[in-house]
Design an enzyme around this catalytic site. Structure first.
Site, short mmCIF file in Angstrom:
data_model
loop_
_atom_site.label_atom_id
_atom_site.label_comp_id
_atom_site.label_asym_id
_atom_site.label_seq_id
_atom_site.Cartn_x
_atom_site.Cartn_y
_atom_site.Cartn_z
N ASP A 78 31.89 55.96 88.74
CA ASP A 78 33.28 56.28 89.03
C ASP A 78 34.21 55.34 89.71
O ASP A 78 33.76 54.66 90.55
CB ASP A 78 33.57 57.82 89.88
CG ASP A 78 34.78 58.19 90.12
OD1 ASP A 78 35.22 58.95 89.11
OD2 ASP A 78 35.62 57.92 91.12
N GLU A 119 38.18 58.49 84.56
CA GLU A 119 37.69 57.08 85.06
C GLU A 119 36.06 57.29 85.27
O GLU A 119 35.57 56.28 86.09
CB GLU A 119 38.41 56.86 86.30
CG GLU A 119 37.95 57.87 87.50
CD GLU A 119 39.00 58.85 87.63
OE1 GLU A 119 39.31 59.52 88.68
OE2 GLU A 119 39.66 59.28 86.63
N ASN A 172 47.01 53.86 89.08
CA ASN A 172 48.03 54.35 88.15
C ASN A 172 49.41 54.53 88.79
O ASN A 172 50.29 54.16 88.14
CB ASN A 172 47.68 55.66 87.34
CG ASN A 172 46.50 55.31 86.12
OD1 ASN A 172 46.66 54.24 85.55
ND2 ASN A 172 45.72 56.30 86.01
N ASP A 196 44.64 51.21 82.45
CA ASP A 196 43.98 50.75 81.20
C ASP A 196 43.27 49.54 81.27
O ASP A 196 42.09 49.36 80.75
CB ASP A 196 44.82 50.63 80.04
CG ASP A 196 45.49 52.13 79.76
OD1 ASP A 196 45.26 53.21 80.33
OD2 ASP A 196 46.38 52.03 78.92
#
Length: 299
Positions: free
Chosen positions: A172, A215, A180, A189
């Site tokens: 993770d 993620e 973000n 990204d």
């Protein structure tokens, strides 16, 4: 129907000569061509009275694909699709017949099916391509959940057969929502792509790396089993030394990951066993995150 055509002045030779397919009558005692229609003559030349295998494929013995004797033995029409050296495909069919003199021969019909085969091959190529794309995550190029499960299940069944252990790791990206929210989804990204590249670089070619969703990433380590703790720590350290440069900014975004994992020997390799391993690895991942992230927790 037969008598109607004959009543109108047609004979069997005229009917066969009008066919675009190559039609030959072959005496299978000597493999001699007894009759050849006009389509056959136009393509192969005049080979009446000659052996079929030395004059059609031009080889010293019976063709490997020939099923004429099977047609004679079973009394049923048989066929074979035959690839030619120039890329052409031929459909060859054999049907047994008995003459008025009770001589058993075989009718061989040859039809060019090259275009049909090309369409079939294109269909299968596109089908394989679509199935491949359906199993790939477009963002990272890794297997998606469906593709990963399909491959991992096969390897678990093999491990169960060999009574060998497999490992599962769930990875993770730490504080990904913050990335973000702070630097934008383009940077997010980039982080996912960097993690993907690092995972592919750190694991063996036989290990199955996939994007589990969001993620999260997942890895199946098939036999021979490695030291899972050492592998996970190597991956964690590599990512901890990675940072991403957001577009148009001088600051770099640090990247860390948390990992949870487990090892077990499947008893039968069924889906439920793999799902159980994934649940355990996910629980260990939750523990790693609860203990401060950028760490490993294994069973």
């Amino acid at each position: 129907m037969k008598s109607g055509l004959l009543d109108k002045g047609f004979n069997l030779q005229e009917l066969m000569d009008s066919s675009p397919a190559i039609i030959s009558v072959i005496d299978t005692d000597a493999w001699e061509v007894q009759y050849q229609n006009q389509s056959g003559q136009a393509l192969l030349g005049q080979i009446d009275g000659k052996t079929c295998y030395t004059n059609i494929p031009k080889q010293p013995t019976n063709c490997a694909f020939c099923r004429a004797t099977e047609a004679l033995r079973t009394g049923k029409t048989t066929s074979a699709e035959v690839p030619m050296p120039d890329g052409q495909w031929l459909l060859v069919q054999w049907a047994p017949i008995r003459s008025k003199d009770n001589v058993l021969s075989v009718v061989e019909t040859i039809t060019d099916v090259t275009e049909t085969k090309k369409r079939e091959e294109e269909y299968h190529r596109l089908k394989d391509r679509f199935e491949h794309l359906a199993s790939i995550d477009p963002m990272t190029g890794l297997l998606n959940r469906r593709g990963w499960m399909d491959k991992a299940e096969r390897l678990c069944r093999r491990a169960a057969h060999d009574k060998a252990a497999v490992g599962v790791l769930i990875v993770d990206v730490d504080h990904f929502k913050h990335v973000n929210d702070t630097w934008g989804h383009v940077t997010g990204d980039q982080v996912l792509q960097a993690v993907s590249a690092s995972l592919l670089d750190q694991f063996r070619p036989c290990d199955v790396v996939g994007r589990w969703g969001g993620e999260e990433f997942i890895v199946l380590l098939p036999p021979p089993m490695q030291d899972l703790a050492a592998v996970a720590e190597r991956v964690r350290q590599r990512l901890a030394s990675t940072s991403i440069q957001p577009p148009g900014l001088s600051d770099r975004v640090p990247v860390t990951i948390s990992l949870g994992g487990t090892i077990a020997t499947p008893s039968c390799g069924e889906t439920r066993e793999l799902e159980a391993l994934i649940r355990i690895a996910d629980q260990r991942l939750y523990t790693a995150k609860e203990n401060g992230r950028n760490r490993i927790c294994l069973t």
